[in-house]
Write a protein that holds these residues in place. Structure first.
Motif, PDB file in Angstrom:
ATOM      1  N   THR A 191     117.628 -39.250 -21.294  1.00 31.26           N
ATOM      2  CA  THR A 191     117.373 -39.923 -20.083  1.00 31.26           C
ATOM      3  C   THR A 191     115.821 -39.772 -19.583  1.00 31.26           C
ATOM      4  OG1 THR A 191     119.479 -39.052 -19.196  1.00 31.26           O
ATOM      5  CG2 THR A 191     117.911 -39.927 -17.685  1.00 31.26           C
ATOM      6  N   LEU A 192     115.404 -40.844 -19.331  1.00 28.26           N
ATOM      7  CA  LEU A 192     113.817 -41.035 -19.218  1.00 28.26           C
ATOM      8  C   LEU A 192     113.274 -41.135 -17.828  1.00 28.26           C
ATOM      9  CD1 LEU A 192     110.881 -40.764 -20.028  1.00 28.26           C
ATOM     10  CD2 LEU A 192     111.044 -42.971 -20.933  1.00 28.26           C
ATOM     11  N   VAL A 193     112.942 -40.572 -17.158  1.00 33.52           N
ATOM     12  CA  VAL A 193     112.392 -41.082 -15.658  1.00 33.52           C
ATOM     13  C   VAL A 193     110.839 -41.101 -15.371  1.00 33.52           C
ATOM     14  CG1 VAL A 193     112.435 -40.382 -12.873  1.00 33.52           C
ATOM     15  CG2 VAL A 193     114.572 -39.946 -14.660  1.00 33.52           C
ATOM     16  N   MET A 194     110.493 -42.163 -15.505  1.00 30.88           N
ATOM     17  CA  MET A 194     108.753 -42.523 -15.279  1.00 30.88           C
ATOM     18  C   MET A 194     108.150 -43.057 -13.950  1.00 30.88           C
ATOM     19  SD  MET A 194     106.957 -44.989 -17.884  1.00 30.88           S
ATOM     20  CE  MET A 194     107.207 -46.570 -17.088  1.00 30.88           C
ATOM     21  N   VAL A 195     107.244 -42.324 -13.701  1.00 33.20           N
ATOM     22  CA  VAL A 195     106.508 -43.075 -12.413  1.00 33.20           C
ATOM     23  C   VAL A 195     105.214 -43.885 -12.881  1.00 33.20           C
ATOM     24  CG1 VAL A 195     104.795 -42.289 -10.668  1.00 33.20           C
ATOM     25  CG2 VAL A 195     107.013 -40.947 -10.947  1.00 33.20           C
ATOM     26  N   THR A 196     105.360 -45.057 -12.219  1.00 34.07           N
ATOM     27  CA  THR A 196     104.190 -45.840 -12.561  1.00 34.07           C
ATOM     28  C   THR A 196     103.819 -46.884 -11.315  1.00 34.07           C
ATOM     29  OG1 THR A 196     103.162 -47.396 -14.091  1.00 34.07           O
ATOM     30  CG2 THR A 196     105.404 -47.628 -13.634  1.00 34.07           C
ATOM     31  N   VAL A 246     108.452 -47.046  -9.012  1.00 35.18           N
ATOM     32  CA  VAL A 246     107.144 -47.909  -8.915  1.00 35.18           C
ATOM     33  C   VAL A 246     106.773 -47.748  -7.351  1.00 35.18           C
ATOM     34  CG1 VAL A 246     106.741 -49.307 -10.707  1.00 35.18           C
ATOM     35  CG2 VAL A 246     108.201 -50.140  -8.698  1.00 35.18           C
ATOM     36  N   GLY A 247     105.571 -47.793  -6.902  1.00 33.76           N
ATOM     37  CA  GLY A 247     105.284 -47.957  -5.313  1.00 33.76           C
ATOM     38  C   GLY A 247     103.525 -47.950  -5.541  1.00 33.76           C
ATOM     39  N   THR A 248     103.298 -48.157  -4.172  1.00 32.63           N
ATOM     40  CA  THR A 248     101.768 -48.199  -4.159  1.00 32.63           C
ATOM     41  C   THR A 248     101.199 -46.667  -4.148  1.00 32.63           C
ATOM     42  OG1 THR A 248     102.110 -48.367  -1.428  1.00 32.63           O
ATOM     43  CG2 THR A 248     101.648 -50.063  -2.665  1.00 32.63           C
ATOM     44  N   SER A 249      99.946 -46.617  -4.039  1.00 33.94           N
ATOM     45  CA  SER A 249      99.311 -45.101  -4.053  1.00 33.94           C
ATOM     46  C   SER A 249      99.801 -44.585  -2.831  1.00 33.94           C
ATOM     47  CB  SER A 249      97.897 -45.057  -4.313  1.00 33.94           C
ATOM     48  OG  SER A 249      97.464 -43.868  -4.283  1.00 33.94           O
ATOM     49  N   GLY A 250     100.143 -43.393  -2.864  1.00 35.70           N
ATOM     50  CA  GLY A 250     100.528 -42.365  -1.566  1.00 35.70           C
ATOM     51  C   GLY A 250     101.915 -42.775  -0.985  1.00 35.70           C
ATOM     52  N   GLU A 267     117.581 -33.255 -22.263  1.00 37.66           N
ATOM     53  CA  GLU A 267     118.626 -34.172 -21.664  1.00 37.66           C
ATOM     54  C   GLU A 267     117.513 -35.211 -20.973  1.00 37.66           C
ATOM     55  OE1 GLU A 267     121.186 -31.712 -19.857  1.00 37.66           O
ATOM     56  OE2 GLU A 267     120.921 -30.331 -21.503  1.00 37.66           O
ATOM     57  N   ILE A 268     116.728 -34.709 -20.117  1.00 43.09           N
ATOM     58  CA  ILE A 268     115.942 -35.519 -19.357  1.00 43.09           C
ATOM     59  C   ILE A 268     114.491 -35.389 -19.628  1.00 43.09           C
ATOM     60  CG2 ILE A 268     115.479 -36.118 -17.047  1.00 43.09           C
ATOM     61  CD1 ILE A 268     117.977 -34.120 -16.404  1.00 43.09           C
ATOM     62  N   ILE A 269     113.731 -36.638 -19.619  1.00 45.20           N
ATOM     63  CA  ILE A 269     112.408 -36.258 -19.965  1.00 45.20           C
ATOM     64  C   ILE A 269     111.689 -37.073 -18.618  1.00 45.20           C
ATOM     65  CG2 ILE A 269     110.297 -37.471 -21.144  1.00 45.20           C
ATOM     66  CD1 ILE A 269     112.871 -37.572 -23.378  1.00 45.20           C
ATOM     67  N   PHE A 270     110.696 -36.422 -17.974  1.00 47.28           N
ATOM     68  CA  PHE A 270     110.051 -36.841 -16.850  1.00 47.28           C
ATOM     69  C   PHE A 270     108.541 -37.209 -17.112  1.00 47.28           C
ATOM     70  CE2 PHE A 270     113.289 -34.027 -14.750  1.00 47.28           C
ATOM     71  CZ  PHE A 270     113.760 -35.040 -13.919  1.00 47.28           C
ATOM     72  N   ALA A 271     108.156 -38.296 -16.596  1.00 47.55           N
ATOM     73  CA  ALA A 271     106.844 -38.574 -17.102  1.00 47.55           C
ATOM     74  C   ALA A 271     106.152 -39.217 -15.823  1.00 47.55           C
ATOM     75  CB  ALA A 271     106.702 -39.855 -18.136  1.00 47.55           C
ATOM     76  N   ASP A 272     105.056 -38.656 -15.323  1.00 50.35           N
ATOM     77  CA  ASP A 272     104.510 -38.877 -14.201  1.00 50.35           C
ATOM     78  C   ASP A 272     103.027 -39.777 -14.875  1.00 50.35           C
ATOM     79  OD1 ASP A 272     103.100 -39.320 -11.759  1.00 50.35           O
ATOM     80  OD2 ASP A 272     103.121 -37.499 -11.123  1.00 50.35           O
TER      81      ASP A 272
END
Ligand code: ATP
Ligand code: MG
Lengths: 467, 241
Positions: free
Chosen positions: B201-206, B44-48, B168-173
């Motif tokens: 393993t799941l790596v997700m950006v939000t 997580v983080g702000t835009s940019g 094995e890994i799932i990336f989600a933006d």
């Protein structure tokens, strides 16, 4: 990725943009059709020329003549001797003459199939009020067989080597005979001379010099009037098939057996010089009768020039259609190139069309390409997908273009039927069909190559970025 | 407990510097992280702040300016593009914010697409896609094209497509960036459930803190740097499993 799946994806993406695909294909159709039709015109020309050449005595015959030292030994009967200018070889050296030994030597040359000696003499024929002077050519039966002459029913070749029998060409009468009352020929007034070569006896005069001299009432050097030469009744063994205006290279001649002709000439001219034969310095005849020319048949057209050179090297005059043909083919090739060039321009325009369509398609599908890259579609597969699309456009366009070409070709041939050539103006051989199809496909692939490589190199990030 | 876990993703001293004209943008400014097998992590983080840049780097979609990315023992930064494509095909699933389904294919064919690239026969891959669509709760929409489905349904198809290859890994933006909050929660729940079951393993950006809360660990990122790692495993226990 399976090749079938790859093709499936290509086709479905072409199908998706039907209108654009159809328009692009249309460009290829026009390009292919124009190139094929243009080439077919060139080939039709070529074919017509070949047919013409075949008619004029084939592509594998060399005419060989003796060399009387400085000038061609092409003697013509009836006192007419035509001296052909020196062709540049052997001036006034030992004359080369065609006798039986020379014929044997010629037939020993490599790639020579057969050699036919030709003894030629001008004779005058008379039947009733009609009279005509024509060429009587003595040759072997084998040579006559090789000429594949079409004979009328009941006719046969002059096989006898002792008794002179004559085979007449179908235009001998219409070409050479005239009415002795008004001196008019068939080709002048359209009245067919009433001459029957087969059933009625024809009188032949071999010593035509004497005939003319006596006819015009001249006197010889001793002041005596010329005696009229003897007339001989010679039997015919046949007539060639064909009407009075069906000309061919043999239709206006008469043929006989060469051995029988020699016997006959020796009998007639006993001790005198036979017109057209060489003579000694003292003006006496040679013991042997020399042939005017020999027709050398070569096994294949590709040996023509080689054999011709060998014969020339022996001191004979040798000429054939090959030089003329080579020249004619060269000029027809340049016509073909020009015609093909016109077609090529339109195919080039079509190729630009394909490249443009593919480029557009790639810009539209940037995101899609990115997605399939992220999903693990290998780079060569991406490239091949686009190449296949371009190849399909080329292939389908080429195929339809060929169908169109056949239609156009048929129409051209129908419209021009009988106008120029018997064989038709436009001719599409199988090899042209296959080459055109392959070529259209390759053109498609080549014009699709740059866009395909570009698609392959697109960054997968394009897929993730949100516009 | 931490010692038993196996690291699947490791980033070491990761930098990504973009030059825009004269100036330089430090999108990633020295990132170190380790993600373990079976873990659900959110960034997580702000835009940019550099979230997408980091995810792309971990998935091998972009090359780092400096530093190492090690997944399952392999160094992504040393691979060429062909190797990266192959690597993704074998190990990684991807879920996009804007779904990115192919418009000409129906749901079933979309899900089967990654299997096509693996050369799986048609019958087999369609059967597998069928099963996957049932799993994400779309048994009735298999023949629908993307434009015949709602955003939430499309993203379910997207999830199915990412999971069909058993990565094995799932990336989600930002997988729920285009969805309303209720649908977002549903899709999140679905993702979490399947990933748990398969021990993936799941790596997700939000940028949504609430959605980030679904994760086991939350990486907070500001100006290209990880400033805080929140661990939820202890707090929440296994109540939602
Ligand atoms: N291709 C690029 N060229 C130049 N600068 C870039 C490029 N991509 C990203 N950046 C810059 O890097 C920084 C991080 O971008 P990034 O996309 O990772 O942000 P983000 O955290 O995903 O933001 P958001 O939540 O808006 O998606 C931004 O300042 C952005 O301007
Ligand atoms: Mg982002």
């Amino acid at each position: 990725m399976k090749f079938r799946d790859l093709l499936g994806m290509s086709i479905s993406s072409l199908w998706r943009r039907k209108l654009r695909t159809i328009l692009t294909i249309l460009g290829v159709v026009i390009g292919t059709a124009s190139i094929v039709v243009m080439i077919s015109l060139g080939l039709g020309l070529d074919k017509a020329q070949m047919a013409q050449i075949e008619q004029y005595g084939g592509l594998t015959t060399i005419n060989v003549r003796g060399n009387e030292g400085g000038s061609s030994g092409y003697y013509m009967g009836g006192g007419v001797s035509v001296a052909v200018e020196d062709v540049g070889s052997s001036d006034s050296s030992e004359p080369t003459r065609l006798d039986d030994a020379a014929i044997e030597v010629l037939s020993q040359i490599e790639n020579v199939e057969s050699v036919a000696p030709m003894l030629q003499t001008y004779v005058i024929g008379r039947q009733g009020i009609y009279e005509g002077q024509f060429n009587l050519i003595g040759t072997t039966v084998e040579a006559l067989e090789n000429m594949h002459l079409e004979l009328t029913e009941g006719s046969s070749l002059p096989t006898s080597e002792t008794e002179l029998k004559i085979l007449y060409g179908n235009t001998v009468v219409s070409d050479n005979f005239y009415n002795s009352r008004n001196n008019e020929y068939y080709w002048e007034n359209g009245n067919m001379p009433d001459v029957d070569l087969v059933n009625d006896p024809l009188f032949l005069i071999f010593d035509s010099d004497a005939y003319w001299n006596s006819k015009w009432g001249g006197t010889d050097e001793n002041g005596n009037p010329y005696k009229a030469p003897k007339k001989y009744v010679v039997e015919s063994c046949g007539v060639m098939a064909g009407g009075p205006e069906d000309y061919s290279s043999s239709s206006y001649n008469a043929y006989c057996n060469v051995e029988a002709l020699k016997v006959q000439l020796k009998k007639i001219f006993k001790g005198r010089v036979i017109p057209g034969q060489p003579q000694t310095k003292a003006g006496k005849p040679y013991k042997e009768i020399y042939y005017n020319q020999a027709e050398v048949k070569v096994t294949d057209m590709k040996y023509m020039e080689e054999v011709q050179e060998i014969i020339r090297g022996m001191g004979y005059y040798a000429d054939s259609n090959i030089e003329w043909i080579t020249q004619m083919r060269e000029s027809s090739r340049s016509v073909q190139a020009a015609l093909g060039g016109i077609g090529a321009v339109s195919l080039f325009v079509a190729a630009i069309g394909i490249a443009n369509t593919m480029m557009m398609s790639i810009y539209e599908r940037t995101k899609e390409i990115g997605v399939i890259k992220v999903l693990g579609c290998e780079l060569p597969n991406i490239r091949n997908m686009f190449l296949a699309e371009a190849a399909f456009i080329g292939l389908i366009g080429g195929a339809i273009g060929l169908v169109l070409s056949y239609i156009i070709s048929a129409v051209i041939n129908m419209v021009t039927k009988g106008m120029m050539y018997e064989t038709g103006v436009s001719y599409i051989p199988v090899w042209l069909t296959l080459t055109a199809l392959l070529f259209a496909m390759i053109v498609g692939m080549v014009s699709g190559l740059f866009p395909a490589l570009r698609a392959m190199r697109l960054s997968p990030l394009a897929a993730i970025r949100n516009e | 407990m931490a010692q038993e876990r196996k690291a699947v993703i490791q980033a070491k001293n990761l930098y990504k510097i973009y030059s825009v004209g004269e100036s330089k943008v430090r999108a990633l400014n020295g990132v170190n992280l380790t993600i373990y097998k079976g873990e659900f992590c959110s960034i997580v983080g702000t835009s940019g702040s550099g979230k997408s840049t980091m995810l792309n780097m971990l998935a091998g979609l972009e090359k780092p300016t400096k530093g190492e990315v090690i997944i399952g023992g392999e160094h992504l930064e040393k691979m060429n593009e062909n190797q990266l494509v192959r690597f993704r095909r074998e190990h990684v699933g991807f879920i996009f914010q804007s779904f990115n389904l192919l418009g000409t294919l129906d749901a079933r064919e979309n899900v089967a697409l990654p299997l096509t690239f693996r050369g799986m026969p048609k019958k087999e891959r369609l059967a597998k896609a069928d099963a996957m669509l049932n799993l994400v709760g779309l048994p009735k929409h298999k023949d629908h094209r993307p434009n015949e489905m709602s955003g939430g349904q499309q993203q379910r198809v997207g999830v199915a497509r990412a999971l069909v290859v058993d990565p094995e890994i799932i990336f989600a933006d930002e997988p729920t960036g285009n969805l309303d909050s209720n649908t977002s929660a549903e899709v999140m729940g679905l993702m979490k459930k399947i990933v748990r079951e398969q021990n993936q393993t799941l790596v997700m950006v939000t940028h949504d803190n609430h959605l980030a809360g679904f994760a086991d660990r939350i990486f907070h990122i500001i100006d290209g740097k990880i400033v805080k790692i929140e661990d939820n495993t202890g707090k929440r226990g296994d109540e939602d499993l």
